[in-house]
Structure formats: C-alpha cells, structure tokens
Design an enzyme around this catalytic site. Sequence first.
Site, PDB file in Angstrom:
ATOM      1  N   GLU A 166       0.819  -1.218   0.000  1.00 46.07           N
ATOM      2  CA  GLU A 166       0.000   0.000   0.000  1.00 46.07           C
ATOM      3  C   GLU A 166       0.855   1.272   0.000  1.00 46.07           C
ATOM      4  O   GLU A 166       0.514   2.250  -0.652  1.00 46.07           O
ATOM      5  CB  GLU A 166      -0.915  -0.025   1.232  1.00 46.07           C
ATOM      6  CG  GLU A 166      -2.074   0.954   1.152  1.00 46.07           C
ATOM      7  CD  GLU A 166      -3.091   0.720   2.261  1.00 46.07           C
ATOM      8  OE1 GLU A 166      -3.575  -0.426   2.376  1.00 46.07           O
ATOM      9  OE2 GLU A 166      -3.368   1.654   3.010  1.00 46.07           O
ATOM     10  N   ASP A 167       1.943   1.257   0.738  1.00 46.26           N
ATOM     11  CA  ASP A 167       2.686   2.505   0.964  1.00 46.26           C
ATOM     12  C   ASP A 167       4.115   2.558   0.426  1.00 46.26           C
ATOM     13  O   ASP A 167       4.803   3.561   0.626  1.00 46.26           O
ATOM     14  CB  ASP A 167       2.720   2.815   2.464  1.00 46.26           C
ATOM     15  CG  ASP A 167       1.338   3.166   3.000  1.00 46.26           C
ATOM     16  OD1 ASP A 167       0.506   3.649   2.218  1.00 46.26           O
ATOM     17  OD2 ASP A 167       1.080   2.939   4.192  1.00 46.26           O
TER      18      ASP A 167
END
Length: 182
Positions: A68-69
Amino acid sequence: MKSSKFRPDLFIQAVAFAADKHRHQRRKDVLASPYINHPIALAHVLANEGGVTDTVVLSAAVLHDTVEDTETSADELRQVFGEQVASVVMEVTDDKARSKDERKRLQVEHAPQLTDEAKLVKLADKICNLRDIIGAPPAGWTTERKEAYFDWAAEVVDGLRGIHPRLEAVFDAVYARRAELR
Ligand code: ZN
C-alpha cells in the site's frame, strides 16, 4: 487457521524487508517517528499481547503496509515470502485507486470475509492506530477527526469479532479511552 511451527528466520527476513522498503518513510505524528515502528508494533501486539506464534500472521503483520505505501508489488512478496504471506498482505491492502471514503467503507464491508490470518493483522493494526492517536496523534488532527477514526475502527473490528477474544478485549480497552481525546 492451520498453525505451524514458528520460523524465526522467515520472520526476521520479513522485518528486514519491511525496514528496507519503509526506510525513507515517517509516521504522521509530530515527531515524525520512523515508519517501521508501526509494522513492528503490530507484530509486538500479536506476539506479546495475543500470544500469536504463527509465522504467516507475524510476517504479514510486519509487511502489511509494504504494497500500500511503498513500491513493493504482490509478485515480489510472493517470490520472497511465498503465496500465503503475500495473499494475507494483499487482503489487508486498500485499493488506492478508490477514494478515501470508499476505502473506509470497503474495510467495514470486507472485514467479515477476511481469512483468520488477515483478521488478526487487521485487528492488531486498529489497536496500534488507536494507541498512536492517543499517544502520538497525526499532526493537525482535530478531536472530531480522532473520534471519527475511533468509531470507524470499531466498526471494522465489529466485523472481525470471534477471531481472538483476548485481542478484541485489548481493542475494547483502547477504544474505551476515546473520552480522553477531549
Ligand atoms: Zn497499518
């Protein structure tokens, strides 16, 4: 959930991988803590407050924000850690193509359908996030925003209940501190 013998070699590899991937990131608190503190906190909660010893769960916990990051792909996780760990991480990865509100709604909707492994990671994530909001909140968050986060997290956790009563009680104890936000 089929529990296997704890593999410290694989777990430490996951910690090292996550530390490398998050090396340039900071948390949103005023002191801008190193990002890796957060994934490590999840594993800490699971192992030391929940007694979880499953290698897949603990590894997925430290890796849970890599896709996600950071620029990590699901394929990369699959190659390094195998299908099981990769699929748990993908279960708890939001689709960044969707709006923030949509992602939040989908977390509530999907929580009951997650695998047991993913439910444990998600539960630990919400415990850690509420603790951070109390102890080291994101810079600039108003009381209302903090309260709204608490309530949304409780909705997500309601969809996971039955997975680990002891950790659910840990969540409830942290949620009970919502009044301290005022
Ligand atoms: Zn997280």
